[in-house]
Scaffold this active site. Structure first.
Site, mmCIF file in Angstrom:
data_model
loop_
_atom_site.group_PDB
_atom_site.id
_atom_site.type_symbol
_atom_site.label_atom_id
_atom_site.label_comp_id
_atom_site.label_asym_id
_atom_site.label_seq_id
_atom_site.Cartn_x
_atom_site.Cartn_y
_atom_site.Cartn_z
ATOM 1 N N LYS A 1 4.430 -0.253 -14.071
ATOM 2 C CA LYS A 1 5.769 -0.862 -14.071
ATOM 3 C C LYS A 1 5.954 -1.672 -15.345
ATOM 4 O O LYS A 1 5.032 -2.342 -15.812
ATOM 5 C CB LYS A 1 5.875 -1.780 -12.857
ATOM 6 C CG LYS A 1 7.312 -2.228 -12.562
ATOM 7 C CD LYS A 1 7.360 -3.537 -11.827
ATOM 8 C CE LYS A 1 6.908 -3.511 -10.395
ATOM 9 N NZ LYS A 1 7.877 -2.984 -9.441
ATOM 10 N N GLY B 1 0.764 -1.246 0.000
ATOM 11 C CA GLY B 1 0.000 0.000 0.000
ATOM 12 C C GLY B 1 0.788 1.286 0.000
ATOM 13 O O GLY B 1 0.221 2.354 0.249
HETATM 14 N N1 SAM Z 1 2.785 -0.659 -5.212
HETATM 15 C C1 SAM Z 1 2.798 -1.516 -4.027
HETATM 16 C C2 SAM Z 1 3.250 -0.674 -2.873
HETATM 17 O O1 SAM Z 1 3.762 0.408 -3.116
HETATM 18 O O2 SAM Z 1 3.070 -1.088 -1.729
HETATM 19 C C3 SAM Z 1 3.676 -2.723 -4.232
HETATM 20 C C4 SAM Z 1 3.094 -3.687 -5.233
HETATM 21 S S1 SAM Z 1 3.880 -5.250 -5.215
HETATM 22 C C5 SAM Z 1 5.419 -4.875 -5.965
HETATM 23 C C6 SAM Z 1 3.049 -6.127 -6.486
HETATM 24 C C7 SAM Z 1 1.657 -6.536 -6.137
HETATM 25 O O3 SAM Z 1 1.021 -6.991 -7.338
HETATM 26 C C8 SAM Z 1 1.517 -7.686 -5.144
HETATM 27 O O4 SAM Z 1 0.922 -7.238 -3.967
HETATM 28 C C9 SAM Z 1 0.615 -8.704 -5.874
HETATM 29 O O5 SAM Z 1 -0.347 -9.296 -5.034
HETATM 30 C C10 SAM Z 1 -0.053 -7.822 -6.920
HETATM 31 N N2 SAM Z 1 -0.631 -8.558 -8.046
HETATM 32 C C11 SAM Z 1 -0.007 -9.414 -8.894
HETATM 33 N N3 SAM Z 1 -0.883 -9.909 -9.794
HETATM 34 C C12 SAM Z 1 -2.101 -9.334 -9.526
HETATM 35 C C13 SAM Z 1 -3.401 -9.450 -10.114
HETATM 36 N N4 SAM Z 1 -3.629 -10.255 -11.174
HETATM 37 N N5 SAM Z 1 -4.419 -8.733 -9.588
HETATM 38 C C14 SAM Z 1 -4.194 -7.933 -8.508
HETATM 39 N N6 SAM Z 1 -2.983 -7.781 -7.907
HETATM 40 C C15 SAM Z 1 -1.950 -8.473 -8.411
#
Ligand code: SAM
Length: 304
Positions: A155, A53
Site C-alpha cells: 500500500k 487477515g
Molecule cells: N491486510 C489486512 C487485511 O486484509 O485484513 C488489513 C491490514 S490493516 C489495514 C493494517 C495493519 O497494519 C494493522 O493490523 C496494524 O496492526 C498493522 N501494522 C502497522 N504497523 C505495523 C508494524 N510496524 N508491524 C506489523 N504490523 C503493523
C-alpha cells in the site's frame, strides 16, 4: 432494512461479509491479482501487516497446494487461519525477518504483500510521512526475505513526496507500477505499488538499520530531476464491471434475492476501542470510580 447502518455504507464491506472475507481489503488484492497474475508459481508467500487477515485468506484460498507456505505478520493478534503461520511481531525488526526465514526453512519467499497502515491522525502530511516510513520498513524486511525475481506488493499513499518512494523502489525492482483497484475508493489517496522482478544492486547486503529508512526529509523531493525523477506507470485495475467503491448501492442488489443481514466474518480480537465501548454502554464514563479503580480484567467485557 439492514441491522447496521454500515451495511448501506459500502458495497465491498457488504460483499466481504457475504463471501466470508474478514475485511473488504480482500477485494483489493483479488483485483490486483486479476491485473498482475500475482499468484502464479508462488509457493512461499509473506503477508506483512496482516490483521485481521483478509489478505492472508486470499493467499490461502488462491495458493491451495500442499507445498505452499504462507506466513502472516502483524503487531496485533489475529484469529487462526488454515494453512497460515502467524507471527505476532513488528516488521521493522530484524528478528521478524529471521523468524519468517525460519518458517521457510531457509528458503526465500516468492511473493511479499503488505497492506500496512499506521493509525491515521487526520493530519495529512503526518499520515503520508508515517505511511511512507511503513512502506520503507516493509521494503527493508522484504530485501531480507524475497528471492531474486520475486514480487512485492504494498500500500502506498500518493502524496506529494511519492516520487522519492518510486525512486527507492526502482533501485530494487526492474518493474514498478502504481495500481488502483476498483475496490479502493477514488476519494482516498491510497494505491498499491506492484514491484516485479526483485533485483537488488550488486553487492547489496540487507540491513535493517540502512538508510532506506530516511529520517531527514529536508528536501522537496518533487523537485527531483533528470534520471532521479522516476515516473512509474499508473494503472486503474479491476474489471470495469466491478462494483464502484465510491457509489451507494441499494440493499437489494438482486431483485430475486431479498437482503439479509450478515454478521462480520471475524470480529477484531481485543480492539483498542473495546474498553471505551464497554464503559460507554454501561454508563461508566462519567463515574469517578470507573476507569482508574478498575483492573483491566474488570473493565473488559467478556469475549463475544
Ligand atoms: N491486510 C489486512 C487485511 O486484509 O485484513 C488489513 C491490514 S490493516 C489495514 C493494517 C495493519 O497494519 C494493522 O493490523 C496494524 O496492526 C498493522 N501494522 C502497522 N504497523 C505495523 C508494524 N510496524 N508491524 C506489523 N504490523 C503493523
Amino acid at each position: 432494512m439492514g441491522r447496521s447502518s454500515k451495511d448501506k455504507r459500502d458495497i465491498y464491506y457488504r460483499l466481504a461479509k457475504e463471501e466470508g472475507w474478514r475485511a473488504r481489503s480482500a477485494f483489493k488484492l483479488l483485483q490486483l491479482d486479476l491485473e498482475f497474475n500475482l499468484f502464479t508459481g508462488v509457493s512461499r508467500a509473506v503477508d506483512l501487516c496482516a490483521a485481521p487477515g483478509s489478505w492472508s485468506q486470499v493467499l490461502s484460498r488462491k495458493l491451495r497446494r500442499e507445498e505452499v507456505k504462507i506466513v502472516a505478520v502483524d503487531l496485533q493478534a489475529m484469529a487462526p487461519l488454515p494453512g497460515v503461520t502467524q507471527i505476532q511481531g513488528d516488521i521493522t525488526k530484524v528478528s521478524t525477518a529471521q523468524e519468517i526465514i525460519r518458517h521457510f526453512e531457509g528458503q526465500p519467499a516468492d511473493l511479499v504483500v503488505c497492506d500496512g497502515a499506521p493509525d491515521v491522525t487526520g493530519l495529512h502530511d503526518v499520515d503520508e510521512y508515517i505511511q511512507a516510513q511503513l512502506l520503507l520498513a516493509a521494503l527493508n524486511i522484504t530485501t531480507h526475505v524475497l528471492k531474486p525475481g520475486g514480487t512485492f506488493v504494498a500500500k502506498i499513499f500518493r502524496g506529494k513526496d511519492v516520487t522519492l518512494l518510486y525512486s527507492q523502489l526502482k533501485i530494487f525492482f526492474s518493474g514498478v507500477t502504481c495500481a488502483k483497484p476498483r475496490s479502493s475508493r477514488n476519494s482516498s489517496i491510497e494505491a498499491f505499488v506492484v514491484c516485479q522482478n526483485y533485483s537488488p544492486p550488486d553487492g547489496y547486503v540487507p540491513n535493517m538499520s540502512n538508510p532506506l529508512l530516511d529520517h531527514s526529509y529536508d528536501v522537496d523531493f518533487n523537485q527531483l530531476e533528470g534520471p532521479n525523477r522516476v515516473i512509474v506507470p499508473f494503472l486503474a485495475c479491476g474489471d470495469l464491471s466491478a462494483f464502484d467503491s465510491d457509489r451507494t448501492y441499494p440493499l437489494e442488489l438482486n431483485a430475486d434475492k431479498p437482503y439479509q443481514y450478515t454478521p462480520p466474518t471475524q470480529p477484531p480480537i481485543r480492539p483498542p476501542y473495546q474498553q471505551a465501548c464497554h464503559l460507554r454502554k454501561n454508563n461508566l464514563l462519567s463515574r469517578e470510580d470507573a476507569p482508574s479503580n478498575q483492573s483491566q480484567e474488570e473493565a473488559d467485557p467478556p469475549d463475544e
